[in-house]
Design a protein around this motif. Structure first.
Motif, PDB file in Angstrom:
ATOM      1  N   HIS A 140       0.727  -1.596   0.153  1.00  0.00           N
ATOM      2  CA  HIS A 140      -0.180   0.344  -0.016  1.00  0.00           C
ATOM      3  C   HIS A 140       1.028   1.187  -0.229  1.00  0.00           C
ATOM      4  CE1 HIS A 140       1.535  -0.394   4.412  1.00  0.00           C
ATOM      5  NE2 HIS A 140       1.024   0.880   4.175  1.00  0.00           N
ATOM      6  N   CYS A 141       1.862   1.186  -0.088  1.00  0.00           N
ATOM      7  CA  CYS A 141       3.125   2.639   0.368  1.00  0.00           C
ATOM      8  C   CYS A 141       3.645   2.730  -0.889  1.00  0.00           C
ATOM      9  CB  CYS A 141       3.999   1.638   1.335  1.00  0.00           C
ATOM     10  SG  CYS A 141       3.876   1.929   2.928  1.00  0.00           S
ATOM     11  N   PRO A 142       3.336   4.306  -1.528  1.00  0.00           N
ATOM     12  CA  PRO A 142       3.793   4.770  -2.592  1.00  0.00           C
ATOM     13  C   PRO A 142       5.161   4.309  -3.047  1.00  0.00           C
ATOM     14  CG  PRO A 142       3.066   7.105  -0.902  1.00  0.00           C
ATOM     15  CD  PRO A 142       3.070   5.179  -0.230  1.00  0.00           C
ATOM     16  N   ALA A 143       5.720   3.967  -3.971  1.00  0.00           N
ATOM     17  CA  ALA A 143       7.249   3.727  -4.189  1.00  0.00           C
ATOM     18  C   ALA A 143       8.258   4.833  -3.439  1.00  0.00           C
ATOM     19  CB  ALA A 143       7.628   4.066  -5.880  1.00  0.00           C
ATOM     20  N   ARG A 144       8.040   6.051  -3.655  1.00  0.00           N
ATOM     21  CA  ARG A 144       8.905   7.127  -2.553  1.00  0.00           C
ATOM     22  C   ARG A 144       8.760   7.279  -1.663  1.00  0.00           C
ATOM     23  NH1 ARG A 144      12.191  10.701  -4.729  1.00  0.00           N
ATOM     24  NH2 ARG A 144      12.728  12.163  -3.274  1.00  0.00           N
ATOM     25  N   GLN A 145       7.717   7.005  -0.555  1.00  0.00           N
ATOM     26  CA  GLN A 145       7.777   6.032   1.263  1.00  0.00           C
ATOM     27  C   GLN A 145       8.866   4.607   0.648  1.00  0.00           C
ATOM     28  OE1 GLN A 145       4.331   5.443   2.562  1.00  0.00           O
ATOM     29  NE2 GLN A 145       4.971   5.406   4.467  1.00  0.00           N
ATOM     30  N   VAL A 146       8.653   4.050  -0.238  1.00  0.00           N
ATOM     31  CA  VAL A 146       9.303   2.820   0.022  1.00  0.00           C
ATOM     32  C   VAL A 146      10.935   2.861   0.023  1.00  0.00           C
ATOM     33  CG1 VAL A 146      10.121   0.379  -1.248  1.00  0.00           C
ATOM     34  CG2 VAL A 146       8.230   1.073  -0.500  1.00  0.00           C
ATOM     35  N   TRP A 147      11.469   4.235  -0.931  1.00  0.00           N
ATOM     36  CA  TRP A 147      12.669   4.898  -1.252  1.00  0.00           C
ATOM     37  C   TRP A 147      13.453   5.456  -0.265  1.00  0.00           C
ATOM     38  CZ3 TRP A 147      14.577   9.576  -1.162  1.00  0.00           C
ATOM     39  CH2 TRP A 147      16.131   9.966  -1.675  1.00  0.00           C
ATOM     40  N   ARG A 148      12.377   5.677   0.454  1.00  0.00           N
ATOM     41  CA  ARG A 148      13.082   6.953   1.807  1.00  0.00           C
ATOM     42  C   ARG A 148      12.958   5.942   3.114  1.00  0.00           C
ATOM     43  NH1 ARG A 148       9.245  10.513   1.174  1.00  0.00           N
ATOM     44  NH2 ARG A 148       7.031   9.778   2.833  1.00  0.00           N
ATOM     45  N   ILE A 149      12.322   4.849   3.241  1.00  0.00           N
ATOM     46  CA  ILE A 149      12.408   3.863   4.185  1.00  0.00           C
ATOM     47  C   ILE A 149      13.285   2.842   4.171  1.00  0.00           C
ATOM     48  CG2 ILE A 149      11.324   0.796   5.119  1.00  0.00           C
ATOM     49  CD1 ILE A 149       8.883   2.589   4.443  1.00  0.00           C
ATOM     50  N   GLY A 150      13.933   3.007   3.011  1.00  0.00           N
ATOM     51  CA  GLY A 150      15.140   1.939   2.881  1.00  0.00           C
ATOM     52  C   GLY A 150      16.835   3.186   2.752  1.00  0.00           C
ATOM     53  N   HIS A 151      16.712   4.005   2.596  1.00  0.00           N
ATOM     54  CA  HIS A 151      17.516   5.303   2.793  1.00  0.00           C
ATOM     55  C   HIS A 151      17.462   5.242   4.366  1.00  0.00           C
ATOM     56  CE1 HIS A 151      19.567   6.444  -1.407  1.00  0.00           C
ATOM     57  NE2 HIS A 151      18.094   6.390  -1.718  1.00  0.00           N
ATOM     58  N   GLU A 152      16.443   5.823   5.103  1.00  0.00           N
ATOM     59  CA  GLU A 152      16.644   6.127   6.327  1.00  0.00           C
ATOM     60  C   GLU A 152      17.287   4.779   7.318  1.00  0.00           C
ATOM     61  OE1 GLU A 152      12.608   6.679   7.662  1.00  0.00           O
ATOM     62  OE2 GLU A 152      13.021   8.890   6.831  1.00  0.00           O
ATOM     63  N   ARG A 153      16.616   2.857   6.582  1.00  0.00           N
ATOM     64  CA  ARG A 153      17.842   2.711   6.975  1.00  0.00           C
ATOM     65  C   ARG A 153      19.166   2.179   7.197  1.00  0.00           C
ATOM     66  NH1 ARG A 153      19.913  -1.599   9.090  1.00  0.00           N
ATOM     67  NH2 ARG A 153      19.241  -3.911   8.805  1.00  0.00           N
ATOM     68  N   TRP A 154      19.193   2.910   6.019  1.00  0.00           N
ATOM     69  CA  TRP A 154      20.663   3.218   5.446  1.00  0.00           C
ATOM     70  C   TRP A 154      21.391   4.459   6.568  1.00  0.00           C
ATOM     71  CZ3 TRP A 154      21.089   3.592  -0.519  1.00  0.00           C
ATOM     72  CH2 TRP A 154      21.227   2.314  -0.712  1.00  0.00           C
ATOM     73  N   GLY A 155      21.061   5.568   7.189  1.00  0.00           N
ATOM     74  CA  GLY A 155      21.351   6.432   7.980  1.00  0.00           C
ATOM     75  C   GLY A 155      21.847   5.662   8.819  1.00  0.00           C
ATOM     76  N   ILE A 156      20.521   4.490  10.088  1.00  0.00           N
ATOM     77  CA  ILE A 156      20.690   3.650  10.611  1.00  0.00           C
ATOM     78  C   ILE A 156      22.425   3.100  10.774  1.00  0.00           C
ATOM     79  CG2 ILE A 156      19.490   2.156  12.152  1.00  0.00           C
ATOM     80  CD1 ILE A 156      16.856   2.934  11.427  1.00  0.00           C
ATOM     81  N   GLU A 157      22.259   2.343   9.898  1.00  0.00           N
ATOM     82  CA  GLU A 157      23.147   1.331   9.636  1.00  0.00           C
ATOM     83  C   GLU A 157      24.853   2.437   9.326  1.00  0.00           C
ATOM     84  OE1 GLU A 157      23.340  -1.151   6.741  1.00  0.00           O
ATOM     85  OE2 GLU A 157      21.721  -1.542   7.109  1.00  0.00           O
ATOM     86  N   ASN A 158      24.531   3.574   8.889  1.00  0.00           N
ATOM     87  CA  ASN A 158      25.932   3.946   8.898  1.00  0.00           C
ATOM     88  C   ASN A 158      26.001   4.855  10.169  1.00  0.00           C
ATOM     89  OD1 ASN A 158      26.755   3.401   5.994  1.00  0.00           O
ATOM     90  ND2 ASN A 158      25.111   5.271   5.169  1.00  0.00           N
ATOM     91  N   HIS A 159      25.185   5.175  10.900  1.00  0.00           N
ATOM     92  CA  HIS A 159      25.784   5.920  12.193  1.00  0.00           C
ATOM     93  C   HIS A 159      25.992   5.126  13.246  1.00  0.00           C
ATOM     94  CE1 HIS A 159      25.672   8.575  15.205  1.00  0.00           C
ATOM     95  NE2 HIS A 159      24.831   8.073  16.075  1.00  0.00           N
ATOM     96  N   ALA A 160      24.992   4.376  13.278  1.00  0.00           N
ATOM     97  CA  ALA A 160      24.824   3.348  14.686  1.00  0.00           C
ATOM     98  C   ALA A 160      25.888   2.312  14.258  1.00  0.00           C
ATOM     99  CB  ALA A 160      23.906   2.081  14.655  1.00  0.00           C
TER     100      ALA A 160
END
Length: 111
Positions: free
Chosen positions: A15-35
């Motif tokens: 049900h999520c638009p592609a842009r939201q999926v893209w944002r979720i993926g990049h936020e996950r990368w932010g967590i990986e990169n920082h933590a």
């Protein structure tokens, strides 16, 4: 350079638009990169000291707890850091020095 990414997700995100999926993926990368980067660079996360599963879990949880405590400590002191120009390394040194004077805190717990 142009990159073309494909995101594969489970049905619960249909049900999520592609842009939201893209944002979720990049936020996950932010967590990986920082933590994860911080944990491997500053908390010795790259090597298991013991090979017993319970010991590994305890070791990991202690490292993550130390990371989280420093994150909270630095956020609480972030205004002072901005005003004084103090760096995270300076704050780390200050925390290490404060923890080295634990005997000053002992009366708080000795009842």
């Amino acid at each position: 350079m142009h990159a073309h990414w494909r995101w594969i997700v489970g049905q619960e995100l249909d049900h999520c638009p592609a842009r939201q999926v893209w944002r979720i993926g990049h936020e996950r990368w932010g967590i990986e990169n920082h933590a994860f980067n911080e944990l491997t660079q500053y908390y010795s996360l790259e090597h298991c000291v013991r090979h017993e599963p319970t010991a590994n879990l305890a070791w990991l949880l202690i490292r993550v707890l130390g990371f989280l405590l420093f994150e909270v400590y630095s956020k609480v002191h972030s205004k002072a850091m901005r005003v004084s120009g103090q760096t995270l390394a300076d704050l780390c040194d200050q925390l290490r020095e404060d923890l080295g004077r634990w005997e000053e805190l002992e009366p708080l717990w000795s009842g």
